[in-house]
Design an enzyme around this catalytic site. Structure first.
Site, PDB file in Angstrom:
ATOM      1  N   ASP A 191       0.833  -1.256  -0.010  1.00 44.36           N
ATOM      2  CA  ASP A 191      -0.101   0.078   0.037  1.00 44.36           C
ATOM      3  C   ASP A 191       1.023   1.277  -0.081  1.00 44.36           C
ATOM      4  OD1 ASP A 191      -1.906   2.147   0.227  1.00 44.36           O
ATOM      5  OD2 ASP A 191      -2.231   1.336   2.664  1.00 44.36           O
TER       6      ASP A 191
ATOM      7  N   ASN B 287      -0.043   4.368  -0.466  1.00 43.39           N
ATOM      8  CA  ASN B 287      -0.573   5.772   0.002  1.00 43.39           C
ATOM      9  C   ASN B 287      -1.208   5.691   1.437  1.00 43.39           C
ATOM     10  OD1 ASN B 287      -2.643   4.452  -1.028  1.00 43.39           O
ATOM     11  ND2 ASN B 287      -4.039   6.080  -1.846  1.00 43.39           N
TER      12      ASN B 287
ATOM     13  N   ASP C 282      -3.649   3.954   2.695  1.00 44.50           N
ATOM     14  CA  ASP C 282      -5.034   3.749   2.994  1.00 44.50           C
ATOM     15  C   ASP C 282      -5.598   2.389   3.345  1.00 44.50           C
ATOM     16  OD1 ASP C 282      -5.254   2.686   0.546  1.00 44.50           O
ATOM     17  OD2 ASP C 282      -6.484   3.838  -0.652  1.00 44.50           O
TER      18      ASP C 282
ATOM     19  N   ASP D 205      -2.174  -0.819  -4.021  1.00 40.94           N
ATOM     20  CA  ASP D 205      -2.279  -0.268  -5.287  1.00 40.94           C
ATOM     21  C   ASP D 205      -1.213  -0.352  -6.163  1.00 40.94           C
ATOM     22  OD1 ASP D 205      -0.132   1.481  -4.097  1.00 40.94           O
ATOM     23  OD2 ASP D 205      -1.672   2.099  -2.790  1.00 40.94           O
TER      24      ASP D 205
ATOM     25  N   ASP E 204      -4.710  -9.332 -16.545  1.00 40.29           N
ATOM     26  CA  ASP E 204      -5.774 -10.115 -16.326  1.00 40.29           C
ATOM     27  C   ASP E 204      -7.204  -9.678 -17.104  1.00 40.29           C
ATOM     28  OD1 ASP E 204      -7.523 -12.126 -15.298  1.00 40.29           O
ATOM     29  OD2 ASP E 204      -6.261 -12.040 -13.270  1.00 40.29           O
TER      30      ASP E 204
ATOM     31  N   ASP F 160      -9.266 -14.699 -17.878  1.00 43.29           N
ATOM     32  CA  ASP F 160     -10.032 -15.504 -16.924  1.00 43.29           C
ATOM     33  C   ASP F 160     -11.137 -16.346 -17.429  1.00 43.29           C
ATOM     34  OD1 ASP F 160     -10.776 -15.390 -13.895  1.00 43.29           O
ATOM     35  OD2 ASP F 160     -12.706 -14.585 -14.653  1.00 43.29           O
TER      36      ASP F 160
ATOM     37  N   GLU G 190      -6.979 -19.474 -18.164  1.00 48.08           N
ATOM     38  CA  GLU G 190      -7.667 -20.050 -17.067  1.00 48.08           C
ATOM     39  C   GLU G 190      -8.637 -21.080 -17.432  1.00 48.08           C
ATOM     40  OE1 GLU G 190      -9.787 -19.846 -12.718  1.00 48.08           O
ATOM     41  OE2 GLU G 190     -10.311 -18.317 -14.174  1.00 48.08           O
TER      42      GLU G 190
ATOM     43  N   HIS H  51      -4.414 -17.030  -6.469  1.00 46.50           N
ATOM     44  CA  HIS H  51      -5.163 -15.998  -5.572  1.00 46.50           C
ATOM     45  C   HIS H  51      -6.833 -16.695  -5.183  1.00 46.50           C
ATOM     46  CE1 HIS H  51      -6.701 -15.425  -9.583  1.00 46.50           C
ATOM     47  NE2 HIS H  51      -7.654 -14.889  -9.107  1.00 46.50           N
ATOM     48  N   ASP H  52      -6.703 -17.858  -5.785  1.00 44.75           N
ATOM     49  CA  ASP H  52      -8.068 -18.375  -5.687  1.00 44.75           C
ATOM     50  C   ASP H  52      -7.839 -19.705  -4.722  1.00 44.75           C
ATOM     51  OD1 ASP H  52      -9.571 -16.925  -7.296  1.00 44.75           O
ATOM     52  OD2 ASP H  52      -9.250 -18.017  -9.175  1.00 44.75           O
TER      53      ASP H  52
HETATM   54  C1  GLC Z   1     -11.562 -17.133 -11.804  1.00 42.47           C
HETATM   55  C2  GLC Z   1     -10.814 -15.984 -10.894  1.00 42.47           C
HETATM   56  C3  GLC Z   1     -11.560 -15.822  -9.898  1.00 42.47           C
HETATM   57  C4  GLC Z   1     -12.645 -15.123  -9.967  1.00 42.47           C
HETATM   58  C5  GLC Z   1     -13.435 -15.945 -11.297  1.00 42.47           C
HETATM   59  C6  GLC Z   1     -14.843 -15.130 -11.698  1.00 42.47           C
HETATM   60  O1  GLC Z   1     -11.774 -18.234 -11.464  1.00 42.47           O
HETATM   61  O2  GLC Z   1      -9.505 -16.564 -10.622  1.00 42.47           O
HETATM   62  O3  GLC Z   1     -10.830 -15.154  -8.837  1.00 42.47           O
HETATM   63  O4  GLC Z   1     -13.701 -15.087  -8.948  1.00 42.47           O
HETATM   64  O5  GLC Z   1     -12.774 -16.286 -12.225  1.00 42.47           O
HETATM   65  O6  GLC Z   1     -14.263 -14.074 -12.782  1.00 42.47           O
HETATM   66 CA    CA Z   2      -3.605   2.362  -1.281  1.00 40.14          CA
END
Ligand code: GLC
Ligand code: CA
Length: 533
Positions: free
Chosen positions: A23, A25, A27, A31, A100, A197, A237, A309-310
Site C-alpha cells: 500500500d 498511500n 489507505d 495499489d 488479467d 479468466d 484459465e 489468488h483462488d
Molecule cells: C476466476 C478467477 C476468480 C474469479 C472468477 C470469476 O476463477 O481466478 O478469482 O472469482 O474467475 O471471474
Molecule cells: Ca493504497
C-alpha cells in the site's frame, strides 16, 4: 516446439494480487504504485514478468473480477498514469506486464449492462443472455441459480458467478469486437500479454454445459489470431481436462493461446474446496509427471505453478507448514520449477507463506466463502464446523496482506489493512525469512538463477527416473550434452541411489552438511539435491 513458444520458456512470472501486495498511500489497500515500489525486489528474486490481477474499474463484489470499465483503473488502485508509470519502470528493467482479462462477464454496473437491462430493443440489448424463463438448472459458482430475474427488463439474465457478474453474450459479434478493441487498447499501452479468466466459458451450450460451447475456439481466435496480437504471451484459465482439449487451446499452429493453467494438482490435499484430505507428495509427483510428459510429447508449452489468488498455499496442504516449512516449501519449489514450462510464482510463496487460521467469519471478505458459510449454516452445520471449513478453504488465505517486515501492519500499510493480516505474520514475514539461516527467499533466488544460467532447465528434455513405489521424485533435464539430475525426497528420511548422483551438487536445501559427501545416499525429510552431470 517452435521458436515463438520456446522463447516464452525464458519468462519467470510473478503473480500479484495488488490489493494485498503493498500500500503506497496508506489507505489500507494495496495499489499500483505499491507494485512499482517493489520492482527492484522482484528483479532481485529473478522475476522478469508480472501477471497483475484485474485492476480495472469495478464495484468490487468479486475483488475486481467484476469489471465496470475495462479501459480505466479502480480508484483504490491509483490512476491510469500510475499504470503507465508501472509499465515504463518495468520496461527499464526488462520486465513484461501481463494483464488479467475478464471476457466471460462484466460487472452489473458496466454501462453495457445498465443499458442492456433497460429494454429488449436498445443497442446493448443482446450484449448479455436474456430469457423469459430460466433456460436450465445450472448452479452459479458462488451459490444459487445462474438465472436472475431483472425487474426492469422483466427477463432473466445469466450469471455463472455472482449475481453482480452477468455473462457476456459472445454470440453477438459486437461483443467480440468490443473485446478485440479492449485487447488492442492495452497492447497500445505497452502490455505484453494476458491471463484470460475462465476462458472456456465464453461459449455455452444451454442444453449441456456452460463451458466448451460450440464456438469456443472461434472466439479465442477472434481475440488472438490477429496481426496485432501475434507476439503476445497468453495464458488461459482453463477447465480443459484432456490432452485433446488442451491441444485445441495451445497448439502453436492454431494461434489461440500460448499456454494454459491445468488444475489437477491443485486439487491435491483436499476432498473438496472446504475439506482437507491427507495425501503424500507421491501423488503430487505422479500428477505433475503425467502432465509434464503429455505436454512434452505433444510439443506444448506448459505452465508451472502451485499457488494463485483462488487457493490457500499448497505447502499447507501437501507439505509440513510447521517444523519442516522451509524444507517442504523448497522441496515443492524444486519439484515444480525445475521442470519444463513457464514458472508462475504467487506472491508470498517466495518466502514460504502458508495458510492462515481464523475462527470468526468477520475476519473473511471473499464473496465465495461468505456465501458458502451462509449455506453451511442454513444446512444445519454448526458455526464451529462451518468456520473450520472456511478457514481451510477460503480464497482469503491467499489474499492476506503481504507481511514484509516487523513494523506496523508488517510493512504493508500504515493504516488498518482492508482484511486482517496473515495469522502467522509475527513469525512468517519477509524480514524474518531473510535473517534466517533457512531463508526460503534466498533458496528461490538461487534456484531461479540456476534456471536462468542453464538452458537445460529451460529448454532441456525432461525425463523421470524414480519409480511409483519409492518416496522420491528423481528427474533429469538435458540439452545438447548438458545434463542435470534432480532428486527430491518426500516426507520421510530415506535412501536412494541413481546414476547421476555422483555429480557436483549445484543446489541443496540442507546446508548443514556437504551434500556431496552424503553418507549411504540417505536423504533427510523433504531434502532435495540437484547434481550437474
Ligand atoms: C476466476 C478467477 C476468480 C474469479 C472468477 C470469476 O476463477 O481466478 O478469482 O472469482 O474467475 O471471474
Ligand atoms: Ca493504497
Amino acid at each position: 516446439m517452435k521458436s515463438k513458444h520456446e522463447s516464452f520458456l525464458d519468462l519467470v512470472i510473478y503473480q500479484i494480487y495488488h490489493r494485498s501486495f503493498n500500500d503506497s498511500n496508506n489507505d489500507g489497500i494495496g495499489d499500483i504504485p505499491g507494485v512499482t515500489e517493489k520492482l527492484d525486489y522482484l528483479c532481485d528474486l529473478g522475476i522478469n514478468a508480472i501477471w497483475l490481477c484485474p485492476c480495472f474499474k469495478s464495484p468490487n463484489y468479486d475483488n475486481g473480477y467484476d469489471v465496470s470499465d475495462y479501459r480505466d483503473i479502480m480508484d483504490e488502485f491509483g490512476t491510469f498514469e500510475d499504470v503507465k508509470k508501472l509499465i515504463s519502470e518495468m520496461n527499464k528493467r526488462g520486465m513484461k506486464l501481463i494483464m488479467d482479462l475478464v471476457p466471460n462477464h462484466t460487472s452489473n454496473e458496466h454501462k453495457w449492462f445498465i443499458e442492456s437491462r433497460k429494454s429488449k430493443d436498445n443497442p446493448y440489448s443482446d450484449y448479455y443472455y436474456w430469457f423469459d424463463e430460466p433456460a436450465n438448472e445450472w448452479r452459479a459458482e458462488f451459490g444459487g441459480s445462474v438465472w436472475e430475474y431483472d425487474e426492469s427488463r422483466k427477463q432473466y439474465y445469466l450469471h455463472s458467478y455472482a449475481v453482480q457478474q452477468p455473462d457476456l453474450n459472445w454470440e453477438n459479434p459486437k461483443v467480440v469486437k468490443e473485446m478485440q478493441d479492449i485487447i488492442d487498447f492495452w497492447i497500445d499501452q505497452g502490455v505484453s500479454g494476458f491471463r484470460i479468466d475462465v476462458i472456456d466459458q465464453i461459449s455455452k451450450d444451454f442444453s449441456k454445459s456452460n463451458c466448451f460451447g460450440p464456438h469456443l475456439h472461434e472466439y479465442i481466435q477472434a481475440m488472438f489470431d490477429r496481426e496485432k496480437t501475434k507476439d503476445l504471451f497468453t495464458v488461459g484459465e482453463c477447465f480443459a481436462g484432456s490432452i485433446d482439449e488442451i491441444r485445441r487451446h495451445i497448439d502453436e499452429d492454431r494461434n489461440e493461446l500460448s499456454t494454459l493453467f491445468q488444475f489437477n494438482h491443485l486439487q491435491l490435499g483436499r476432498e473438496n474446496k472446504w475439506t482437507p484430505k491427507k495425501q503424500s507428495l507421491k501423488v503430487m509427483r505422479d500428477t505433475i509427471v503425467n502432465w509434464q510428459t503429455l505436454f512434452q510429447e505433444n510439443d506444448l508449452l506448459h505452465s508451472l505453478f502451485t499457488d494463485n489468488h483462488d487457493n490457500s498455499y499448497l505447502v499447507s496442504r501437501m507439505g509440513n507448514d510447521k517444523e519442516l516449512r522451509y524444507e517442504s516449501a523448497t522441496c515443492m519449489a524444486v519439484m515444480t520449477y525445475l521442470m519444463k514450462g513457464v514458472p508462475f510464482i504467487y506472491q508470498g510463496q517466495e518466502f514460504g507463506l502458508t495458510q492462515s487460521n481464523y475462527d470468526d467469519i468477520s475476519c473473511f471478505n471473499d464473496i465465495e466463502c461468505i456465501n458458502a458459510y451462509n449455506e453451511f449454516i442454513d444446512s444445519g452445520i454448526s458455526k464451529e464446523e462451518a468456520i473450520k471449513k472456511i478457514s481451510f478453504g477460503s480464497r482469503d488465505n491467499a489474499r492476506r496482506p503481504i507481511p514484509w517486515d516487523n513494523s506496523k501492519n508488517y510493512g504493508f500499510s500504515d493504516a488498518q489493512p482492508w482484511i486482517p493480516v496473515h495469522s502467522r505474520a509475527d513469525e512468517l514475514n519477509l524480514e524474518n525469512d531473510m535473517k534466517s539461516e533457512k531463508s526460503v527467499f534466498k533458496f528461490y533466488k538461487k534456484m531461479l538463477k540456476l534456471r536462468k544460467d542453464n538452458v537445460a532447465f529451460r529448454k532441456g528434455e525432461f525425463k523421470m527416473l524414480s519409480s511409483s513405489d519409492d518416496g522420491f521424485f528423481v528427474y533429469t533435464r538435458s540439452y545438447n550434452g548438458e545434463k542435470f539430475t534432480v532428486v527430491c525426497n518426500f516426507e520421510e528420511e530415506a535412501k536412494i541411489s541413481f546414476e547421476g548422483m555422483d555429480g557436483e551438487v549445484v543446489l541443496s536445501n540442507y546446508n548443514a552438511y556437504d551434500a556431496s559427501d552424503r553418507k549411504d545416499n540417505c536423504f533427510k525429510p523433504y531434502e532435495i539435491a540437484v547434481y550437474k552431470n
